[in-house]
Motif scaffolding. Structure first.
Motif, mmCIF file in Angstrom:
data_model
loop_
_atom_site.group_PDB
_atom_site.id
_atom_site.type_symbol
_atom_site.label_atom_id
_atom_site.label_comp_id
_atom_site.label_asym_id
_atom_site.label_seq_id
_atom_site.Cartn_x
_atom_site.Cartn_y
_atom_site.Cartn_z
ATOM 1 N N SER A 1 -10.063 78.710 73.959
ATOM 2 C CA SER A 1 -9.867 77.601 73.027
ATOM 3 C C SER A 1 -8.397 77.401 72.659
ATOM 4 C CB SER A 1 -10.679 77.871 71.760
ATOM 5 O OG SER A 1 -10.287 76.983 70.751
ATOM 6 N N PRO A 2 -7.846 76.228 72.935
ATOM 7 C CA PRO A 2 -6.470 75.962 72.510
ATOM 8 C C PRO A 2 -6.359 75.952 70.991
ATOM 9 C CG PRO A 2 -7.510 73.937 73.260
ATOM 10 C CD PRO A 2 -8.463 75.052 73.575
ATOM 11 N N VAL A 3 -7.447 75.588 70.338
ATOM 12 C CA VAL A 3 -7.439 75.542 68.879
ATOM 13 C C VAL A 3 -7.248 76.946 68.326
ATOM 14 C CG1 VAL A 3 -8.813 74.973 66.850
ATOM 15 C CG2 VAL A 3 -8.850 73.464 68.833
ATOM 16 N N TYR A 4 -7.982 77.902 68.905
ATOM 17 C CA TYR A 4 -7.838 79.269 68.415
ATOM 18 C C TYR A 4 -6.400 79.750 68.576
ATOM 19 C CZ TYR A 4 -8.360 84.239 67.746
ATOM 20 O OH TYR A 4 -8.205 85.521 67.263
ATOM 21 N N GLN A 5 -5.804 79.441 69.722
ATOM 22 C CA GLN A 5 -4.433 79.906 69.947
ATOM 23 C C GLN A 5 -3.467 79.286 68.944
ATOM 24 O OE1 GLN A 5 -3.323 79.577 74.176
ATOM 25 N NE2 GLN A 5 -5.510 79.587 74.627
ATOM 26 N N LEU A 6 -3.568 78.002 68.732
ATOM 27 C CA LEU A 6 -2.610 77.330 67.852
ATOM 28 C C LEU A 6 -2.845 77.682 66.385
ATOM 29 C CD1 LEU A 6 -2.628 73.855 69.614
ATOM 30 C CD2 LEU A 6 -0.752 75.500 69.582
ATOM 31 N N VAL A 7 -4.106 77.871 66.026
ATOM 32 C CA VAL A 7 -4.429 78.123 64.629
ATOM 33 C C VAL A 7 -4.210 79.586 64.266
ATOM 34 C CG1 VAL A 7 -6.364 78.281 63.017
ATOM 35 C CG2 VAL A 7 -6.019 76.198 64.346
ATOM 36 N N LYS A 8 -4.763 80.463 65.070
ATOM 37 C CA LYS A 8 -4.812 81.864 64.655
ATOM 38 C C LYS A 8 -3.737 82.712 65.335
ATOM 39 C CE LYS A 8 -7.242 85.436 62.851
ATOM 40 N NZ LYS A 8 -8.329 85.682 61.929
ATOM 41 N N GLU A 9 -3.512 82.507 66.634
ATOM 42 C CA GLU A 9 -2.541 83.361 67.308
ATOM 43 C C GLU A 9 -1.117 83.005 66.916
ATOM 44 O OE1 GLU A 9 -2.912 83.798 71.554
ATOM 45 O OE2 GLU A 9 -5.084 84.074 71.364
ATOM 46 N N TYR A 10 -0.764 81.743 67.106
ATOM 47 C CA TYR A 10 0.606 81.331 66.792
ATOM 48 C C TYR A 10 0.756 80.894 65.343
ATOM 49 C CZ TYR A 10 1.445 81.470 71.802
ATOM 50 O OH TYR A 10 1.585 81.885 73.098
#
Lengths: 502, 237
Positions: free
Chosen positions: A323-332
């Motif tokens: 999920s790109p959302v997970y990466q942008l929201v939680k990872e970065y």
């Protein structure tokens, strides 16, 4: 722990050019009907600006969202259950058509029917509410590109800082808005009939058109004013996150048609048992972190096992991992929620805009892409950061600064890399750059299709928005069961087209 | 004639009320709504609507008191006929006037505010006529029949007739002897009940009392275990 999946969206505001294509395509698909003329499930606002409906962020007036009670619980800001029922005959905090705008069309016929004469015929604006000629005084994007009374922005008013509106120093960015499909939706909680619900499979918030009785409390309940009253059918309608498309793995119409390709769609896994606790933390500025903490890491083996155990299919888990959302929201942590202080845990996230700062720096003769200059600029351009913080982090500048610094660092890193000056390669930065700058269709929209074995039930849970065209039907409204909106999945279509019996 | 008016018509009205509501529930859930016009105008509505609705709730309560609860029960509770009537006239009068004032404001608003008038159907207009007539006749019985002197004791005639309807032994003779105002109000009331499910009044049957008891957040799911949506009946699949 009760793991649930949520279809969520991220918008990269740096890329929004304010073209309103998302709004127009959404309107064409969903709200071009009688009773919904004034409704924009998706709209693009210019910030600073009043928004649509005007000054919807002024919650002292509109009483949307939740508030924390003295003993740490959550209560609807507009009042508890008894108060809701007592004010059901006349909702004191319902925006009127004035606060949206009176929709109009033009009397085009005079253009063709006018007799020959010296004067050019003019098509007068005609109200779609009363059918009478009217003066157009406002619209859904009336203050587009700082065209309106900017100083009436409710968030700007709170900053207590004189914002200079001279052209050179004015700042402007576009904010596309749709329903946030919140984890803790106050509209659902406000509905006396229980007609609004959050879909357990993908978290999409819908209105059951058969159960809605038109008590219009949801309109008040939603602090984003993204539930609308269809004045023709007398029922509430809202953004459906294009669920018929999502179910077959297609992005929402607003995402699909976005010219700037600024929208990302993907799954988030979250712990539903912790939602209420996260929404009721004492300090408003802790809400963003609390919201992040509710979101679970799909790459964690324990979480993955629990998710499978909770009935989330394997391919959904795979999609959650990509999920790109997970990466942008939680990872970065570059994407932030809009107005976390409403305590609804919104699931449409925004990457705050960096561009105006780069431009401002370049104009002063500095290298707008150099990391040191950019970092300094983020701190010194106080108004944008404070203003952005009032939108995206309940006034706490830290998350906004972190997000902008990350973006700035990525810019500086890529600038150096392209010039061959980079010392070491940074895979995390490369990945963020790819996600923000290059990501193709399949990388931006990671949407697992609803399972065919579940498709039948999903159609049953349909929130139909049957075409209703007013007029004098029985009871002055439509009668009979509406035909539900449903798009067949690939497999269903194939099955229907190839089976022996019709 | 009396048999038709007080022995047949009531059952027709009840049949239409119940049957119509069931029919509407089965086939027109989508049309089952308040069709609120607050979006168009709220200044007059803010006064008129609560006045009308709360007044009407009082009126309904009064009818239950007067028609359903036998006189012998209130007598046992130590309430004299005179005391009862005094209360009924005062409370009923206030409620009736409030309701009537409310609906006057609402009808004025409906006629004068162009957008509200544009959203008014013929069905609505018919409903308003019957509703207002019922209210006026009802207030007339309260004031004329009870306000003067000791009043007419409808609890000895109308109420037993009303209750007798439900044990399927209508006491037609009782009703045939009551003053004209009561007869008129009863007839209009029956007409109102007969058209009730076929007008916007149907929204009253959706009074969301369950809101007080359900959890705030509603989840629905394909899974019957966690879903709150009841399974569709077999004939609806």
């Amino acid at each position: 722990m009760r793991i649930m999946a949520q279809m969520a969206m991220v918008m990269n505001l740096d890329k929004c050019i304010g073209c309103h294509t998302c709004s127009v395509t959404c309107k064409q698909v969903w709200t071009n009907r009688t009773g919904m003329e004034y409704v924009w499930f998706n709209n693009v606002e210019s910030r600073p600006g009043q928004g649509y409906p005007r000054r919807y962020e002024d919650q002292e007036k509109w009483q949307g969202g939740w508030k924390r009670t003295r003993n740490g619980g959550l209560k609807l800001k507009a009042g508890g259950r008894f108060k809701k029922l007592l004010t059901i005959f006349s909702n004191p905090t319902l925006p009127s058509l004035e606060d949206y705008y009176e929709p109009w069309t033009y009397d085009y016929r005079t253009l063709t029917d006018a007799p020959a004469g010296d004067d050019v015929p003019v098509a007068q604006p005609v109200s779609q509410i009363t059918g009478r000629p009217m003066a157009v005084t406002r619209g859904a994007n009336w203050d587009d590109a700082l065209g309106g009374p900017v100083n009436q922005d409710p968030m700007l008013e709170k900053l207590n800082e004189q914002v200079k509106l001279e052209y050179e120093e004015a700042f402007l960015f576009y904010l596309p808005r749709l329903c946030n499909h919140c984890l803790n939706p106050s509209c659902v909680a406000s509905c006396p009939s229980g007609a609004m619900y959050k879909r357990a499979e993908d978290g999409i918030v819908l209105v059951d058109q058969d159960q809605c009785r038109g008590w219009r409390m949801c309109v008040t309940g939603c602090p984003y004013k993204k539930v609308y009253f269809n004045h023709s059918t007398g029922k509430a309608e809202k953004c459906t996150f294009c669920y018929p498309r999502i179910e077959v793995g297609l992005p929402t119409v607003c995402s699909e048609t976005c010219v700037g390709r600024l929208r990302y769609l993907g799954l988030l896994l979250y712990d539903a048992d912790r939602v209420t606790a996260a929404a009721s933390v004492a300090d408003e500025q802790d809400l963003y972190q609390a919201q992040l903490d509710v979101i679970l890491d799909p790459n964690d083996d324990v979480i993955a096992a629990a998710a499978l155990n909770a009935g989330i299919p394997q391919d959904w888990l795979d999609a959650a991992r990509k999920s790109p959302v997970y990466q942008l929201v939680k990872e970065y942590q570059v994407a932030l929620p809009l107005h976390p202080e409403y305590r609804t845990l919104p699931m449409v996230w925004y990457i705050p805009p960096l561009s105006p700062m780069v431009n401002a720096l370049a104009q002063t003769g500095h290298d707008g892409e150099a990391q040191g200059n950019l970092f300094g600029a983020i701190g010194s351009l106080r108004i944008p950061v404070e203003y952005l913080a009032s939108l995206f982090s309940a006034g706490d500048p830290a998350p906004v600064t972190w997000s902008l610094q990350t973006l700035a660092a990525m810019r500086a890193y890529m600038s150096k890399k392209n010039l061959g000056e980079a010392a070491d390669s940074d895979p995390a930065m490369d990945r963020l750059y790819r996600l923000l700058a290059l990501a193709k269709y399949e990388e931006r929209y990671v949407i697992p299709a609803a399972h065919t074995e579940q498709a039948h039930q999903l159609e049953e849970a349909v929130c139909s928005v049957a075409g209703y065209e007013g007029g004098e039907a029985a009871f002055g409204s439509d009668s009979g069961r509406p035909v539900p909106v449903s798009i067949e999945s690939f497999h269903l279509t194939k099955e229907r087209q190839t089976r022996d019996q019709p | 004639m009396n048999l038709l008016l007080w022995g047949v018509l009531p059952y027709l009205a009840i049949g239409l009320l119940v049957g119509g509501a069931i029919w509407r529930y089965r086939y027109d859930k989508f049309g089952w709504t308040t069709r609120s016009s607050q979006l168009y105008e709220s200044r007059l509505l803010r006064i008129g609507s609560p006045l009308f609705h709360f007044g009407l709730l009082l009126v309904v309560g009064g009818h239950i008191m007067g028609l359903v609860i036998p006189e012998s029960w209130t007598a046992k509770a130590g309430i004299s006929e005179h005391g009862y009537h005094l209360t009924a006239v005062v409370l009923g009068g206030i409620a009736g006037v409030a309701t009537l004032a409310g609906i006057t404001i609402l009808i004025f608003r409906r006629r004068t505010v162009r957008s509200v008038f544009a959203a008014t159907t013929k069905n609505d207009k018919l409903m308003y006529v019957v509703l207002v007539l019922a209210l006026v006749a009802g207030l007339a019985t309260t004031v004329l029949a009870n306000g003067s002197g000791d009043g007419y004791n409808y609890r000895a005639t109308v109420a037993p007739w009303f209750r007798s309807l439900f044990i399927l032994q209508p006491r037609i003779a009782d009703m045939a002897a009551v003053p004209f105002a009561f007869k008129l109000h009863t007839l209009i009331g029956m007409a109102l009940f007969a058209i009730w499910p076929f007008t916007r009044l149907i929204h009253a049957f959706a009074a969301p009392v369950q809101y007080l008891f359900r959890p705030y957040l509603v989840y629905r799911s394909r899974d019957d275990k966690t879903g709150l949506r009841p399974a569709r009946p077999g004939w609806d699949r």
